[in-house]
Motif scaffolding. Structure first.
Motif, mmCIF file in Angstrom:
data_model
loop_
_atom_site.group_PDB
_atom_site.id
_atom_site.type_symbol
_atom_site.label_atom_id
_atom_site.label_comp_id
_atom_site.label_asym_id
_atom_site.label_seq_id
_atom_site.Cartn_x
_atom_site.Cartn_y
_atom_site.Cartn_z
ATOM 1 N N THR A 4 -8.784 3.101 -4.805
ATOM 2 C CA THR A 4 -8.128 1.813 -4.890
ATOM 3 C C THR A 4 -8.733 0.924 -3.820
ATOM 4 O O THR A 4 -8.647 1.235 -2.634
ATOM 5 C CB THR A 4 -6.607 1.944 -4.661
ATOM 6 O OG1 THR A 4 -6.071 2.796 -5.661
ATOM 7 C CG2 THR A 4 -5.923 0.604 -4.742
ATOM 8 N N LYS A 5 -9.369 -0.164 -4.241
ATOM 9 C CA LYS A 5 -10.009 -1.102 -3.313
ATOM 10 C C LYS A 5 -10.942 -0.380 -2.341
ATOM 11 O O LYS A 5 -10.923 -0.622 -1.143
ATOM 12 C CB LYS A 5 -8.952 -1.911 -2.548
ATOM 13 C CG LYS A 5 -8.140 -2.818 -3.433
ATOM 14 C CD LYS A 5 -7.157 -3.619 -2.618
ATOM 15 C CE LYS A 5 -6.296 -4.452 -3.544
ATOM 16 N NZ LYS A 5 -5.289 -5.206 -2.831
ATOM 17 N N GLU A 33 4.232 -1.001 -2.629
ATOM 18 C CA GLU A 33 4.107 -2.023 -1.574
ATOM 19 C C GLU A 33 4.087 -1.365 -0.197
ATOM 20 O O GLU A 33 3.260 -1.699 0.650
ATOM 21 C CB GLU A 33 5.259 -3.016 -1.671
ATOM 22 C CG GLU A 33 5.138 -4.156 -0.686
ATOM 23 C CD GLU A 33 6.258 -5.166 -0.829
ATOM 24 O OE1 GLU A 33 6.571 -5.834 0.170
ATOM 25 O OE2 GLU A 33 6.815 -5.300 -1.942
ATOM 26 N N ARG A 34 4.996 -0.420 0.020
ATOM 27 C CA ARG A 34 5.096 0.249 1.318
ATOM 28 C C ARG A 34 3.821 1.009 1.655
ATOM 29 O O ARG A 34 3.386 1.037 2.805
ATOM 30 C CB ARG A 34 6.297 1.194 1.307
ATOM 31 C CG ARG A 34 6.683 1.697 2.665
ATOM 32 C CD ARG A 34 8.025 2.410 2.768
ATOM 33 N NE ARG A 34 8.818 2.566 1.571
ATOM 34 C CZ ARG A 34 8.873 3.672 0.834
ATOM 35 N NH1 ARG A 34 8.166 4.724 1.158
ATOM 36 N NH2 ARG A 34 9.645 3.740 -0.243
ATOM 37 N N GLY A 36 0.811 0.368 0.321
ATOM 38 C CA GLY A 36 -0.384 -0.471 0.191
ATOM 39 C C GLY A 36 -1.267 -0.088 -0.974
ATOM 40 O O GLY A 36 -2.496 -0.160 -0.884
ATOM 41 N N ILE A 37 -0.639 0.334 -2.065
ATOM 42 C CA ILE A 37 -1.387 0.696 -3.267
ATOM 43 C C ILE A 37 -0.884 -0.149 -4.430
ATOM 44 O O ILE A 37 0.170 -0.777 -4.336
ATOM 45 C CB ILE A 37 -1.234 2.202 -3.603
ATOM 46 C CG1 ILE A 37 0.246 2.557 -3.811
ATOM 47 C CG2 ILE A 37 -1.851 3.061 -2.512
ATOM 48 C CD1 ILE A 37 0.492 3.984 -4.247
ATOM 49 N N SER A 38 -1.616 -0.146 -5.523
ATOM 50 C CA SER A 38 -1.182 -0.909 -6.691
ATOM 51 C C SER A 38 -0.143 -0.114 -7.475
ATOM 52 O O SER A 38 -0.137 1.122 -7.452
ATOM 53 C CB SER A 38 -2.372 -1.242 -7.591
ATOM 54 O OG SER A 38 -2.839 -0.072 -8.242
#
Length: 95
Positions: A4-5, A33-34, A36-38
Motif C-alpha cells: 500500500t503506497k 484510518e488508525r 494508515g491503510i486503505s
C-alpha cells in the motif's frame, strides 16, 4: 505480503488488522484510518484472513488435490501420446 503506497505489510500485521474488525468489532474505516491503510486493503485482507481454520484447511486440501490431478493428467496425456506413436509405427510396419 501486500503493498500500500510503497509500504509492505507482513501477514501478521494484516491478521492483526483483520482481528480488530472481525473479533473486536471495530469499523473497517476506523481501523484503516488508525493504521494508515486503505479500507480497500483492509477489506481484501479480511476476505483473505477471516476464513475459519477449517475453511483455510479445506482450500489447501483442494489446491493439493488440483495439483495431484494436474500431474496425473500430464502423465496420462504423455502415455496416450506414446501409445498413439507406437500404434502409428506398428500400423506402418505391418503394411
Amino acid at each position: 505480503m501486500g503493498v500500500t503506497k510503497g509500504v509492505w505489510f507482513t501477514d501478521e500485521f494484516k491478521r492483526d488488522a483483520v482481528a480488530q474488525v472481525v473479533e473486536r468489532g471495530y469499523a473497517v474505516s476506523e481501523v484503516a484510518e488508525r493504521l494508515g491503510i486503505s479500507t480497500k486493503s483492509l477489506y481484501t485482507w479480511k476476505a483473505q484472513f477471516a476464513k475459519s481454520p477449517h475453511e483455510r484447511a479445506e482450500v489447501l486440501d483442494q489446491a493439493a488435490e488440483i495439483r495431484r490431478l494436474k500431474r496425473e493428467l500430464a502423465r496420462v496425456t504423455e502415455e496416450r501420446t506414446i501409445l498413439k506413436k507406437a500404434t502409428t509405427y506398428f500400423v506402418r510396419e505391418s503394411q
